[in-house]
Design an enzyme around this catalytic site. Structure first.
Site, short mmCIF file in Angstrom:
data_model
loop_
_atom_site.label_atom_id
_atom_site.label_comp_id
_atom_site.label_asym_id
_atom_site.label_seq_id
_atom_site.Cartn_x
_atom_site.Cartn_y
_atom_site.Cartn_z
N CYS A 65 0.82 -1.22 0.00
CA CYS A 65 0.00 0.00 0.00
C CYS A 65 0.85 1.27 0.00
O CYS A 65 0.49 2.26 -0.60
CB CYS A 65 -0.92 0.02 1.22
SG CYS A 65 -2.18 -1.27 1.23
N CYS A 73 -3.29 -1.28 10.63
CA CYS A 73 -2.99 -1.79 9.29
C CYS A 73 -2.93 -3.31 9.30
O CYS A 73 -3.47 -3.98 8.42
CB CYS A 73 -1.65 -1.23 8.79
SG CYS A 73 -1.73 0.49 8.27
N CYS A 122 10.86 17.23 37.40
CA CYS A 122 12.19 16.96 36.84
C CYS A 122 12.40 17.71 35.52
O CYS A 122 13.42 18.36 35.32
CB CYS A 122 12.36 15.45 36.59
SG CYS A 122 12.67 14.50 38.09
N ARG A 148 9.61 4.34 28.16
CA ARG A 148 10.33 5.37 28.92
C ARG A 148 9.41 5.99 29.96
O ARG A 148 9.83 6.25 31.09
CB ARG A 148 10.86 6.44 27.96
CG ARG A 148 11.87 7.36 28.62
CD ARG A 148 13.16 6.59 28.89
NE ARG A 148 14.05 7.28 29.81
CZ ARG A 148 14.02 7.19 31.12
NH1 ARG A 148 13.10 6.45 31.70
NH2 ARG A 148 14.89 7.82 31.87
N CYS A 161 9.96 6.09 34.05
CA CYS A 161 9.93 7.30 34.87
C CYS A 161 8.98 7.12 36.05
O CYS A 161 9.31 7.46 37.19
CB CYS A 161 9.48 8.51 34.04
SG CYS A 161 10.80 9.25 33.05
#
Lengths: 140, 109, 288
Positions: free
Chosen positions: C106, C140, C207, C245, C249
């Site tokens: 596609c 998809c 932070c 990530r 944290c």
């Protein structure tokens, strides 16, 4: 998994064998032994070898190192305080264009990185540099 | 663990006879040190690239003995002297007996 | 929850230690990143309108890294993440599922998706929800390719594919929409950003908004921008997703993280991405 004492001891022996028994991973137990195996106890001069390592590495997993020793037949890289100090040894062949190499190494904490070159005439040269390894703020 | 081990090499496409050219190599490999413990508490068996070689038209450029102190996805950069057109051949030797290979051509005028 | 008044004892101690650090003075700003000598990357720019007065400048995480780490990203051969991009490219060209289609059937080639990374997460009218790139890949696979078991949200295969899609968009300007149908999710993400989590009672903002450039232990806090994701972390020696990530944290606050792929993290990704509107897509970047 439950484990009997005998199995535990057996596993320990297997681990010991894995470390010390197989010739192709015959990592030297100490820094002195690793150096002696390469230099046969010869003294090493300090001129004619350049070791480039970061003063501070952001992570000990991947520390870029460059070493150059014009005229060397081989260069050995060592990390003085790793569990096993051997890192790698470069042997240069007839098609080598220089005796300068770069790689990325593991450092288990702050320590000296050592490069020793075996020159074509059988003499040795050595360079050392201390690398501080950053303690990350976040495990992530 | 050792799936998808793919080497990458880079050399210049062309050079002049007698030139010293830069060669860079990288291979995706976990470089399992044998010192780490898995989630089950047992040591994960060592599996590293223990040797890397590069030749040019059959002559050795470098032959590297590799220990677990080399990082995951081992990277080596060095220089080769090229006197004629030819082929760089690269081999990475795995603890499990596999040998991964790659080649690169250079045209020397 | 008010971020200023609810500082717990532990968090206050941490902030005190951070405040005693070297600070922004030892971050070198003003350098430019050019990848492969041709892709210009904006690593410092004016903040989006909603952050005026909060930041004078928004900085890519690249700015906070050492010379060695910065250099690794400047050349695709030196960037180990490109190994995973290549694996993503192979998967892109390989048929999967009962329809016998590959991504390329596609999309022709990955480069045709160059505009994707810069505008995601974005509102998807058909699904009535904000979609991340990962969700789009799964869509998809399941709706057009007949894949019974799509990639896991944080699987290696997914990260490889998302890294490929990011890589072809490098240099494009991050520009995620935050208004219209995206407004609700964006507001939810903003709320999460300023909420304190865990035993340490730390919000994203404490932070990454109030203390970027300062040291947390021996490491420089960044602004927490996500324009470099998926990012190759030297620590992991692999590419890491945005949600992974985020999870790390929140775990570091000793809190209970939301699930990867959850509506909360999707909303947070939208909000955090919008804080970097104006930076360039950098992924896959190299970070510590």
């Amino acid at each position: 998994m439950t484990q009997t004492r005998r199995q535990f001891v057996g596993n320990g022996l297997a681990v010991a064998a894995a470390f010390f028994g197989l010739p192709h991973i015959a990592s030297a137990a100490t820094l002195e032994e690793a150096i002696a195996a390469f230099t046969s106890g010869s003294d090493a001069g300090a001129d004619g070898i350049t070791l480039i390592a970061p003063e501070i590495a952001e992570n000990g997993n991947t520390v870029p190192i460059e070493v150059s020793a014009p005229g060397a037949a081989a260069i050995m890289l060592l990390a003085a305080r790793n569990p096993s100090p051997d890192v790698c040894t470069f042997e240069f062949g007839p098609a080598a264009g220089s005796q300068m190499v770069s790689t990325r190494i593991r450092l288990a904490g702050e320590q000296e990185v050592i490069a020793i070159a075996r020159m074509a005439d059988g003499s040795f040269k050595q360079a050392r540099q201390n690398v501080r390894v950053t303690i990350g703020g976040c495990g992530g | 663990m050792a799936e998808n081990i793919v080497p990458r090499v880079r050399v210049p496409r062309d050079a002049k006879a007698g030139d010293v050219v830069s060669v860079r190599t990288l291979i995706s490999h976990p470089m399992e040190s044998g010192l780490r413990r898995g989630s089950d508490g047992n040591l994960i068996p060592r599996q590293i690239i223990n040797r890397f070689t590069c030749t040019f038209n059959g002559a050795t450029v470098v032959d590297v003995t590799v220990h677990p102190g080399v990082s995951t996805n081992p990277y080596f950069q060095f220089e080769a002297k090229v006197d004629a057109s030819g082929t760089f051949a690269f081999s990475w030797y795995d603890d499990n007996g596999s040998v991964y290979t790659d080649t690169a051509e250079i045209a020397v005028a | 929850m008010n971020k200023k008044t609810l500082l717990g004892g532990t968090a206050a101690a941490i902030v005190a230690v951070v405040a005693a650090g070297v600070g922004f003075a030892d971050i070198r700003t003003g350098d430019s990143l050019v990848i492969n000598g041709e892709i210009q990357i904006v690593t410092e720019t004016a903040p989006p309108a909603f952050l005026e007065g909060v930041f004078n400048t928004v900085y890519s995480g690249w700015v906070f890294r050492t010379d060695e780490t910065r250099a690794m990203q400047a050349d695709d051969f030196d960037n180990p993440a490109m190994l995973y991009v290549e694996q993503g490219q192979t998967a892109f060209d390989t048929p999967m599922g009962t329809e016998g289609k590959s991504c390329a059937s596609c999309h022709d080639n990955a480069e045709s998706l160059a505009g994707v990374r810069a505008t995601y997460p974005k509102w998807d009218a058909a699904h009535g929800a904000i979609q991340t790139v990962e969700m789009q890949v799964i869509e998809c696979q399941t709706e057009r390719m007949g894949v019974a078991e799509p990639y896991g949200y944080d699987s290696q295969q997914m990260r490889n594919m998302v890294a490929l899609i990011a890589s072809v968009g490098r240099g494009q300007t991050v520009n995620v929409a935050i208004d219209g149908p995206a407004a609700d999710a964006w507001e939810k993400g903003r709320e999460i950003y300023y909420t304190q989590y865990g035993q340490m009672e730390l919000s994203c903002a404490q932070c990454h908004e109030n203390n970027y450039g300062n040291l947390i232990r021996a490491d420089h806090l960044s602004q927490g921008q996500v324009n470099g994701f998926p990012t190759y972390r030297l620590k992991n020696a692999n590419i890491v997703s945005v949600h992974n990530r985020f999870r790390g944290c929140i775990r570091d606050t000793r809190g209970e993280p939301y699930a990867i792929g959850s509506p909360e993290f999707v909303a947070l990704e939208l909000y955090v991405a919008s804080r970097g509107n104006g930076l360039s897509v950098e992924g896959p970047a190299v970070r510590n």
